[in-house]
Motif scaffolding. Structure first.
Motif, PDB file in Angstrom:
ATOM      1  N   SER A  22       1.887  13.949 -15.183  1.00  0.00           N
ATOM      2  CA  SER A  22       1.244  15.008 -14.416  1.00  0.00           C
ATOM      3  C   SER A  22       1.673  14.905 -12.954  1.00  0.00           C
ATOM      4  N   GLU A  23       1.589  16.046 -12.265  1.00  0.00           N
ATOM      5  CA  GLU A  23       1.961  16.077 -10.852  1.00  0.00           C
ATOM      6  C   GLU A  23       1.088  15.107 -10.057  1.00  0.00           C
ATOM      7  N   ARG A  24      -0.186  15.043 -10.471  1.00  0.00           N
ATOM      8  CA  ARG A  24      -1.123  14.150  -9.782  1.00  0.00           C
ATOM      9  C   ARG A  24      -0.671  12.694  -9.892  1.00  0.00           C
ATOM     10  N   PHE A  25      -0.268  12.299 -11.118  1.00  0.00           N
ATOM     11  CA  PHE A  25       0.174  10.920 -11.364  1.00  0.00           C
ATOM     12  C   PHE A  25       1.420  10.602 -10.534  1.00  0.00           C
ATOM     13  N   LYS A  26       2.353  11.559 -10.534  1.00  0.00           N
ATOM     14  CA  LYS A  26       3.597  11.345  -9.769  1.00  0.00           C
ATOM     15  C   LYS A  26       3.295  11.204  -8.280  1.00  0.00           C
ATOM     16  N   LYS A  27       2.372  12.056  -7.807  1.00  0.00           N
ATOM     17  CA  LYS A  27       2.021  12.020  -6.379  1.00  0.00           C
ATOM     18  C   LYS A  27       1.375  10.670  -6.032  1.00  0.00           C
ATOM     19  N   THR A  28       0.526  10.200  -6.951  1.00  0.00           N
ATOM     20  CA  THR A  28      -0.200   8.951  -6.697  1.00  0.00           C
ATOM     21  C   THR A  28       0.748   7.742  -6.695  1.00  0.00           C
ATOM     22  N   LEU A  29       1.830   7.842  -7.456  1.00  0.00           N
ATOM     23  CA  LEU A  29       2.762   6.709  -7.534  1.00  0.00           C
ATOM     24  C   LEU A  29       3.426   6.380  -6.203  1.00  0.00           C
ATOM     25  N   ARG A  30       3.389   7.329  -5.259  1.00  0.00           N
ATOM     26  CA  ARG A  30       4.016   7.025  -3.964  1.00  0.00           C
ATOM     27  C   ARG A  30       3.280   5.896  -3.243  1.00  0.00           C
ATOM     28  N   PHE A  31       2.065   5.596  -3.705  1.00  0.00           N
ATOM     29  CA  PHE A  31       1.302   4.511  -3.081  1.00  0.00           C
ATOM     30  C   PHE A  31       1.732   3.125  -3.575  1.00  0.00           C
ATOM     31  N   VAL A  32       2.560   3.077  -4.648  1.00  0.00           N
ATOM     32  CA  VAL A  32       2.924   1.766  -5.209  1.00  0.00           C
ATOM     33  C   VAL A  32       3.597   0.849  -4.176  1.00  0.00           C
ATOM     34  N   PRO A  33       4.708   1.297  -3.547  1.00  0.00           N
ATOM     35  CA  PRO A  33       5.333   0.363  -2.596  1.00  0.00           C
ATOM     36  C   PRO A  33       4.462   0.032  -1.397  1.00  0.00           C
ATOM     37  N   VAL A  34       3.669   1.007  -0.919  1.00  0.00           N
ATOM     38  CA  VAL A  34       2.869   0.726   0.283  1.00  0.00           C
ATOM     39  C   VAL A  34       1.622  -0.102  -0.011  1.00  0.00           C
ATOM     40  N   THR A  35       1.385  -0.409  -1.284  1.00  0.00           N
ATOM     41  CA  THR A  35       0.261  -1.309  -1.590  1.00  0.00           C
ATOM     42  C   THR A  35       0.762  -2.688  -2.037  1.00  0.00           C
ATOM     43  N   VAL A  36       1.780  -2.699  -2.913  1.00  0.00           N
ATOM     44  CA  VAL A  36       2.277  -3.988  -3.423  1.00  0.00           C
ATOM     45  C   VAL A  36       2.910  -4.811  -2.293  1.00  0.00           C
ATOM     46  N   LEU A  37       3.801  -4.163  -1.535  1.00  0.00           N
ATOM     47  CA  LEU A  37       4.527  -4.928  -0.520  1.00  0.00           C
ATOM     48  C   LEU A  37       3.620  -5.490   0.585  1.00  0.00           C
ATOM     49  N   PRO A  38       2.702  -4.695   1.184  1.00  0.00           N
ATOM     50  CA  PRO A  38       1.818  -5.305   2.196  1.00  0.00           C
ATOM     51  C   PRO A  38       0.989  -6.460   1.641  1.00  0.00           C
ATOM     52  N   ALA A  39       0.565  -6.346   0.362  1.00  0.00           N
ATOM     53  CA  ALA A  39      -0.223  -7.445  -0.218  1.00  0.00           C
ATOM     54  C   ALA A  39       0.647  -8.713  -0.342  1.00  0.00           C
ATOM     55  N   ILE A  40       1.912  -8.548  -0.769  1.00  0.00           N
ATOM     56  CA  ILE A  40       2.821  -9.708  -0.856  1.00  0.00           C
ATOM     57  C   ILE A  40       3.060 -10.287   0.541  1.00  0.00           C
ATOM     58  N   ILE A  41       3.286  -9.371   1.511  1.00  0.00           N
ATOM     59  CA  ILE A  41       3.538  -9.817   2.894  1.00  0.00           C
ATOM     60  C   ILE A  41       2.356 -10.640   3.406  1.00  0.00           C
ATOM     61  N   ALA A  42       1.140 -10.083   3.224  1.00  0.00           N
ATOM     62  CA  ALA A  42      -0.056 -10.757   3.753  1.00  0.00           C
ATOM     63  C   ALA A  42      -0.217 -12.152   3.167  1.00  0.00           C
ATOM     64  N   VAL A  43      -0.060 -12.258   1.855  1.00  0.00           N
ATOM     65  CA  VAL A  43      -0.255 -13.567   1.223  1.00  0.00           C
ATOM     66  C   VAL A  43       0.872 -14.530   1.624  1.00  0.00           C
ATOM     67  N   SER A  44       2.103 -14.007   1.766  1.00  0.00           N
ATOM     68  CA  SER A  44       3.222 -14.882   2.175  1.00  0.00           C
ATOM     69  C   SER A  44       3.020 -15.413   3.586  1.00  0.00           C
ATOM     70  N   ILE A  45       2.450 -14.564   4.451  1.00  0.00           N
ATOM     71  CA  ILE A  45       2.274 -14.979   5.852  1.00  0.00           C
ATOM     72  C   ILE A  45       1.067 -15.900   6.015  1.00  0.00           C
ATOM     73  N   LEU A  46      -0.025 -15.484   5.401  1.00  0.00           N
ATOM     74  CA  LEU A  46      -1.284 -16.197   5.658  1.00  0.00           C
ATOM     75  C   LEU A  46      -1.517 -17.381   4.726  1.00  0.00           C
ATOM     76  N   GLY A  47      -0.819 -17.385   3.594  1.00  0.00           N
ATOM     77  CA  GLY A  47      -1.078 -18.433   2.609  1.00  0.00           C
ATOM     78  C   GLY A  47      -2.203 -17.982   1.698  1.00  0.00           C
ATOM     79  N   ALA A  48      -2.442 -18.737   0.644  1.00  0.00           N
ATOM     80  CA  ALA A  48      -3.442 -18.308  -0.332  1.00  0.00           C
ATOM     81  C   ALA A  48      -4.650 -19.234  -0.351  1.00  0.00           C
TER      82      ALA A  48
END
Lengths: 258, 113
Positions: free
Chosen positions: B37-63
């Protein structure tokens, strides 16, 4: 073969190769210390081609984790790639089954990040761009692992030289230009905070949950923005109609007074 | 140094290849058989802007309990430099400035201590 696109793909992935190199180098070094030979280590990186999963698997091998746990962990750590797969599917759907399988095989964080914008453009030979990026990263990954396996085991303090930070820096450079409207900003902030709060969860599960919650937050923001736009449109139409009515009434009054 | 058993090595490798490939191929493999669906495709644009910042934050701050969220953490300072540089410059410059600033802050903070 479209050489121009292939080289463009190689160029796009090259900074990320700089970031991936030390990571794979370290994976190579550790794999030797858990008992793999240089050939085994290199072949392992060539076939598995999944950084964080390899790193965690090495830890599990070291602590004598069972094969089932290793497989499950790999599955969970790579879960975020389902989202990449979904995101890429739309642009890969017209390719043959073997071509899709090949492209999916190399769909790492870095390859996704470097190619998604180009794939979205839907140009005819875009798969060559993708294969260039994927091939470049794959080659670097295996080469770094090989070198790491040779000399890495005697050079364990590589992290102190800041090379492992290259990947983080590359991710920052990719994300910042994409976070340009309030929906993306919200999604990014929610995912980051959730990722930090859940960083304690095992097997990188926190990252998967953080991404899902972030995507959901972005989706809700989309809905709210669309509702706001709709409301604005309705208000504008109402205003236009009122103005039109006033104009008509004014004209009628003028005509009546004559 | 002990050597890993060849059968164990083969089993681990095959299992990991399958687990990785199934996930990466999951939706790409189905592509064309169903329409997103168009909605699903539109929502997928959030994938890189959510996964990458989360990886960045944990890599920088530690777990977990090893988390270090303060300006004494050279990675936090280097990440700020990277962010500022990324407003104006290309990826490769961000990577170079990131490594350089990390080394600088590591040295500088050590010196201060």
């Amino acid at each position: 073969m479209n050489k121009k696109y292939f080289l463009m793909g190689l160029k796009a992935i090259s900074p990320l190769c700089v970031g991936g190199f030390p990571f794979s180098f370290i994976v190579g070094a550790i794999s030797i210390s858990v008992g793999m030979s240089i050939t085994q280590s290199t072949l392992w990186s060539f076939t598995v081609f999944a950084g964080s999963a390899q790193m965690v698997a090495l830890g599990l091998i070291q602590s004598s984790g069972s094969i089932l746990i290793i497989m499950l962990t790999t599955f969970i750590i790579n879960l975020r790639h389902v989202l990449y797969s979904a995101s890429m599917a739309e642009y890969m759907k017209d390719y043959s089954f073997p071509m899709r399988a090949l492209m999916a095989y190399g769909l790492t964080d870095e390859v996704y990040a470097a190619t998604i914008d180009e794939m979205k453009l839907n140009k005819k030979d875009r798969h060559w761009f993708y294969l260039g990026a994927m091939g470049g990263f794959w080659f670097t990954w295996v080469l770094a692992n090989f070198l790491g396996a040779i000399v890495g085991s005697s050079f364990p303090e590589i992290a102190d030289y800041g090379l492992d930070f290259a990947m983080v820096a590359a991710f920052i450079a990719i994300v910042i230009p994409q976070v340009k409207n309030r929906e993306c900003i919200t999604a990014a902030i929610v995912a980051t905070i959730t990722g930090i709060l859940l960083s304690d969860l095992p097997y990188s599960l926190g990252l998967v949950i953080a991404a899902c919650i972030g995507v959901f937050a972005g989706y809700r923001m989309d809905l709210s923005t669309e509702a706001m736009q709709k409301e604005e449109d309705i208000q504008r139409i109402k205003k236009d109609k009122e103005e039109e009515n006033l104009n008509t009434q004014g004209k009628e009054l003028c005509n009546a007074s004559y | 140094m002990h050597h890993i058993n060849l059968n164990t090595y083969m089993l681990i490798t095959v299992c990991m290849v399958i687990a990785t490939f199934i996930i990466r191929f999951s939706i790409i493999g189905l592509a064309g058989r169903f329409n997103m669906s168009e909605r699903f495709k539109k929502t997928l644009r959030f994938v890189p802007v959510t996964v990458l910042p989360a990886i960045i934050a944990v890599s920088i701050l530690g777990a977990g309990e090893h988390m270090e969220f303060n300006l004494q953490n050279p990675k936090v300072l280097a990440a700020i430099v990277c962010t500022l540089v990324s407003f104006k410059f290309d990826l490769i410059w961000v990577v170079i400035s990131g490594i350089a600033s990390l080394l600088f802050f590591q040295y500088f903070l050590c010196y201060l201590c």
